[in-house]
Design an enzyme around this catalytic site. Structure first.
Site, short mmCIF file in Angstrom:
data_model
loop_
_atom_site.label_atom_id
_atom_site.label_comp_id
_atom_site.label_asym_id
_atom_site.label_seq_id
_atom_site.Cartn_x
_atom_site.Cartn_y
_atom_site.Cartn_z
N LYS A 1 -13.18 60.47 8.49
CA LYS A 1 -12.72 61.80 8.83
C LYS A 1 -12.91 62.04 10.33
CE LYS A 1 -12.75 65.91 5.99
NZ LYS A 1 -13.44 66.70 5.04
N1 GLU Z 1 -14.61 71.83 0.80
C1 GLU Z 1 -14.76 70.55 0.22
C2 GLU Z 1 -14.26 69.49 1.19
O1 GLU Z 1 -13.53 69.80 2.11
C3 GLU Z 1 -13.98 70.51 -1.06
C4 GLU Z 1 -14.59 69.71 -2.09
C5 GLU Z 1 -14.03 69.92 -3.48
O2 GLU Z 1 -12.84 69.68 -3.65
O3 GLU Z 1 -14.77 70.29 -4.34
O4 GLU Z 1 -14.61 68.34 1.07
#
Ligand code: GLU
Length: 520
Positions: free
Chosen positions: A262
């Site tokens: 990322k």
């Molecule tokens: N906010 C989390 C992320 O960006 C999402 C994770 C989920 O899908 O539960 O990784």
């Protein structure tokens, strides 16, 4: 044990894409969004966009905008989200704090959670002690049973605190739609922090509350979240919520099988691909193949076809390798199969949006910003059609390999065909110049020019034996390039004046050569 979703019929599913706006929309996240979108559309359910911006320091508005723009560009339209309010909103976690408080209160009241006053130093010491004694590090439980009066006293003293969830012991098992049964021993996890304070709920907690309140039936997300799932299931059970089904998508790997990070935002963000001139159709197609394949093993899928054919059973467990060459191939394929007028529109939009061309007010001309030269719309349209089979990306229409836009300079050696001498090339270029000069400007079309050259070639034994003798020097004189479209195509795009100018220039280069080709 979660219900076995494979055996239950999927009806009206509700799925969500829940990005944290802490970076640009990354290919991995876009793939998660796409798979959720396909699942929702395939089964006639809802696709929800939820912005998980509880991390105040790292969340940024511009990242949220980048994510939203990227999803729109990829045509992954959502049914509910921060901009399309549905009945389960708000869809931005920073606007849901009051909701989380209610559930924190409930957990505290039921003694399923507790205040923890351990400082960073305390936690470090506890961790070191555990490691020294050979136990896997987790929270020691130091504050798990503080007397109520002491808790109240510390709170009154404004001691910093966190709220911890009392993790039950025992084995949690869930059936992942892609990976099968996954079991975790909860006692290895320890009591996790679910809020840094009343105002700062943490991911595992807020996600559980939101998924429940938003009626999420299937959680489709990256494999890196597998370790969160048992914690979330424990919270779901403590809160008395119903369990969703889970599907964890395989990791995306580089060609060397390392994890596509990322942090490599510059090279793997969707907006970067857009800027580099990839088509959204190609990106969607490419992302779909990162972990999914059709029963026929075909590779070209429009978004509509993906919706039709998508199935969770065809998602692989093993890592999906990201092959940039495959993306280029797909992009090239989509550029070539696009309807010509649509492609033209798309290239103009792209070129104007990303600073290659600028429309000249009140005319049908465009300025190529790099050299400030003017090109007519008609000329550009012809150029795009002729060049489209050469380019991998829209940006390549405007790069240094473009016969139209590049600064004309010659590698003189390129002008020679096989054993041609300097004199031979001069004769050819002079002859071409003369013939082209005599074609009327209004008749300067590919067909007309070709017809004239057919006669020339037919009447000249040398040319007739080997067309390259005349066509190669002509083509290089016009393009300056080793590889380019045919001279007739180039001539029509350049027009009479520019074509003659280029042939003259090449002729001067040849005349200026003091030695013959062999010594170049
Ligand atoms: N906010 C989390 C992320 O960006 C999402 C994770 C989920 O899908 O539960 O990784």
């Amino acid at each position: 044990m979660t219900p076995d979703p494979k055996n239950s019929k999927i009806e009206n599913p509700r799925v969500r894409f829940a990005p944290s706006p802490t970076g640009l929309l990354h290919v991995g996240s876009a793939r998660t969004a796409l798979f959720n979108f396909l699942f929702a559309r395939h089964y006639g359910g809802d696709f929800i966009l939820r912005i998980e911006d509880t991390d105040k320091e790292r969340s940024k508005k511009e990242y949220e905008e980048n994510i939203i723009e990227g999803l729109r560009w990829l045509h992954l339209n959502w049914d509910e989200g921060p901009d399309i309010l549905g009945k389960f909103g708000p869809y931005r976690q920073s606007e849901r704090k009051e909701i989380y408080k209610q559930y924190l209160k409930k957990l505290l009241a039921e003694n399923r959670a507790y205040y923890c006053f351990c400082t960073e130093d305390d936690l470090k010491a506890q961790r070191e002690e555990m490691i020294a004694s050979g136990t896997a590090p987790r929270y020691s439980g130091h504050c798990a049973d503080l007397p109520e009066e002491l808790v109240q006293q510390y709170l009154k003293e404004n001691r910093p605190y966190t709220i911890r969830f009392r993790m039950p012991s025992g084995i949690i098992s869930f059936k992942d739609l892609i990976r099968g049964t996954i079991k975790t021993d909860l006692s290895l996890i320890g009591d996790i922090i679910i809020a840094k304070s009343w105002d700062e709920p943490l991911y595992n907690f807020s996600v559980v509350v939101d998924d429940y309140l938003m009626g999420i039936t299937h959680i489709i997300r990256g494999e890196d979240h597998i370790s969160n799932t048992p914690k979330q299931i424990a919270l779901i059970e403590a809160l008395g919520f119903s369990l969703p089904a889970y599907a964890h998508l395989p990791l995306i790997l580089n060609e060397d099988r390392t994890k596509l990070s990322k942090r490599d935002n510059l090279t793997v963000s969707i907006s970067d691909y857009q800027k580099q001139g990839y088509l959204w159709e190609a990106i969607d197609n490419f992302l779909a193949l990162l972990g999914w394949h059709s029963s026929s093993n075909e590779e070209i899928f429009s978004l509509d076809r993906l919706i039709k054919e998508f199935s969770i059973e065809r998602i692989q467990k093993g890592g999906a390798v990201f092959l940039p060459n495959k993306l280029n191939w797909l992009n090239k394929t989509y550029i070539n199969k696009k309807d010509p007028s649509e492609l033209t529109k798309e290239v103009f939009n792209y070129a104007c949006a990303f600073g290659f061309l600028q429309k000249k007010e009140g005319s049908n001309n465009f300025v190529f910003l790099k050299n400030q030269k003017l090109y007519s719309e008609e000329q550009l349209i012809k150029y795009f059609q002729i060049e489209k089979s050469r380019v991998n990306t829209l940006a390549e229409f405007f790069d240094d390999n473009s016969f139209l836009f590049r600064d004309l300079r010659y590698d003189p050696a390129l002008l020679f065909w096989k054993q041609q001498s300097k004199e031979d090339v001069k004769i050819v270029l002079d002859e071409c110049y003369k013939i082209l000069y005599n074609i009327n400007e209004t008749q300067f079309s590919q067909e007309m020019i070709k017809a004239v050259f057919d006669v020339l070639i037919k009447n000249n034994t040398q040319y007739n034996q080997d067309k390259g003798w005349v066509l190669w020097p002509l083509r290089v004189a016009l393009s300056g390039l080793q590889y380019s479209p045919s001279p007739f195509e180039i001539l029509e795009v350049l027009g009479k004046e520019e074509s003659l100018r280029r042939i003259k220039l090449a002729r001067e280069v040849i005349s200026g050569l003091s030695e013959v080709k062999k010594s170049l």
